[in-house]
Design an enzyme around this catalytic site. Sequence first.
Site, PDB file in Angstrom:
ATOM      1  N   ASP A  23       0.796  -1.248   0.000  1.00  0.00           N
ATOM      2  CA  ASP A  23       0.000   0.000   0.000  1.00  0.00           C
ATOM      3  C   ASP A  23       0.820   1.286   0.000  1.00  0.00           C
ATOM      4  O   ASP A  23       0.464   2.245   0.692  1.00  0.00           O
ATOM      5  CB  ASP A  23      -0.967   0.008   1.195  1.00  0.00           C
ATOM      6  CG  ASP A  23      -1.982  -1.130   1.138  1.00  0.00           C
ATOM      7  OD1 ASP A  23      -1.905  -1.963   0.219  1.00  0.00           O
ATOM      8  OD2 ASP A  23      -2.851  -1.185   2.029  1.00  0.00           O
ATOM      9  N   LYS A 128      -6.770  -4.836  -3.066  1.00  0.00           N
ATOM     10  CA  LYS A 128      -7.372  -5.558  -1.940  1.00  0.00           C
ATOM     11  C   LYS A 128      -8.423  -4.691  -1.255  1.00  0.00           C
ATOM     12  O   LYS A 128      -8.191  -3.501  -1.030  1.00  0.00           O
ATOM     13  CB  LYS A 128      -6.286  -5.976  -0.949  1.00  0.00           C
ATOM     14  CG  LYS A 128      -5.496  -4.836  -0.335  1.00  0.00           C
ATOM     15  CD  LYS A 128      -4.375  -5.386   0.523  1.00  0.00           C
ATOM     16  CE  LYS A 128      -3.593  -4.312   1.245  1.00  0.00           C
ATOM     17  NZ  LYS A 128      -4.364  -3.515   2.191  1.00  0.00           N
ATOM     18  N   LYS A 131      -7.685  -4.901   4.901  1.00  0.00           N
ATOM     19  CA  LYS A 131      -6.361  -4.539   5.386  1.00  0.00           C
ATOM     20  C   LYS A 131      -5.354  -5.624   5.012  1.00  0.00           C
ATOM     21  O   LYS A 131      -4.235  -5.338   4.618  1.00  0.00           O
ATOM     22  CB  LYS A 131      -6.383  -4.324   6.903  1.00  0.00           C
ATOM     23  CG  LYS A 131      -7.368  -3.263   7.376  1.00  0.00           C
ATOM     24  CD  LYS A 131      -7.174  -1.936   6.680  1.00  0.00           C
ATOM     25  CE  LYS A 131      -8.087  -0.866   7.260  1.00  0.00           C
ATOM     26  NZ  LYS A 131      -8.233   0.283   6.328  1.00  0.00           N
ATOM     27  N   CYS A 161      -2.127  -2.495   7.732  1.00  0.00           N
ATOM     28  CA  CYS A 161      -2.127  -3.423   6.591  1.00  0.00           C
ATOM     29  C   CYS A 161      -0.911  -4.348   6.560  1.00  0.00           C
ATOM     30  O   CYS A 161      -1.016  -5.488   6.118  1.00  0.00           O
ATOM     31  CB  CYS A 161      -2.266  -2.640   5.296  1.00  0.00           C
ATOM     32  SG  CYS A 161      -3.896  -1.857   5.177  1.00  0.00           S
TER      33      CYS A 161
HETATM   34  N1  TIU Z   1      -2.635   0.357   4.228  1.00  0.00           N
HETATM   35  C1  TIU Z   1      -3.101   0.647   5.443  1.00  0.00           C
HETATM   36  O1  TIU Z   1      -2.427   0.469   6.445  1.00  0.00           O
HETATM   37  N2  TIU Z   1      -4.364   1.205   5.515  1.00  0.00           N
HETATM   38  C2  TIU Z   1      -4.793   2.022   6.528  1.00  0.00           C
HETATM   39  O2  TIU Z   1      -5.925   2.489   6.546  1.00  0.00           O
HETATM   40  N3  TIU Z   1      -3.879   2.292   7.495  1.00  0.00           N
HETATM   41  C3  TIU Z   1      -4.017   3.159   8.526  1.00  0.00           C
HETATM   42  O3  TIU Z   1      -3.124   3.193   9.353  1.00  0.00           O
HETATM   43  N4  TIU Z   1      -5.063   3.961   8.596  1.00  0.00           N
END
Ligand code: TIU
Length: 223
Positions: A23, A128, A131, A161
Amino acid sequence: MTLEAQPFDFCMDVGHTALVIIDMQRDFIEPGGFGASLGNDVSLLSAIVPACQAVLAVWRVAGGLVVHTREAHRIDLSDCPPAKRNRGRPSLRIGDVGPMGRVLVAGEPGNQIIPELAPLVGEIVIDKPGKGAFYATPLHELLAQRHVTHLIFMGVTTEVCVQTTMREANDRGYDALLLTDCTESYFPQFKAATVEMVHAQGGIVGWTAPSAVLLAALQRQAA
Ligand code: TIU
């Protein structure tokens, strides 16, 4: 190759290992994205980009498999549970139009991986809805087809995630290493706690090591 890691050495070979980059999207790393809309200081996350770039470059030269993930929902949000969309009453909800397009929607500018770590043609890109990168995606099948048994993790955020995906990987039988300087959280104390809880109890979730250990091992192998 053997990497000096916590809680003990991580043994792997490049041919059965995937580098999984979680991500590293504009929505989480750049101002004006989803991460910022949740009230987070996104500048913390951009600090890891150079270290991630260095690992990705050397891993590609070594011929290793690369997997990129994006937290990305379908344009009709049919894969976004209302509970996820409504949680916390954010100023911007998933699917709303923000400064970088619709938040966490596939194909929107903010949903793209940052240019510094852009996927190359042929690398796996997983969109995806959750998370974890294994939930409701073909990731496990794609890795099994390629006889991958070991995973090396980078990306954001460490306790959300990245950790969720490492735990999913652990339950699916993978050995996984988290590169500690290539992952970050909006909350430094959560990153520190996650690194500890991954390798605690004899590697209950997996291993952790700084990226320099991997880079040195790959350079030794190439020499
Ligand atoms: N990729 C990921 O960690 N998505 C989130 O929403 N993370 C947060 O820490 N908010």
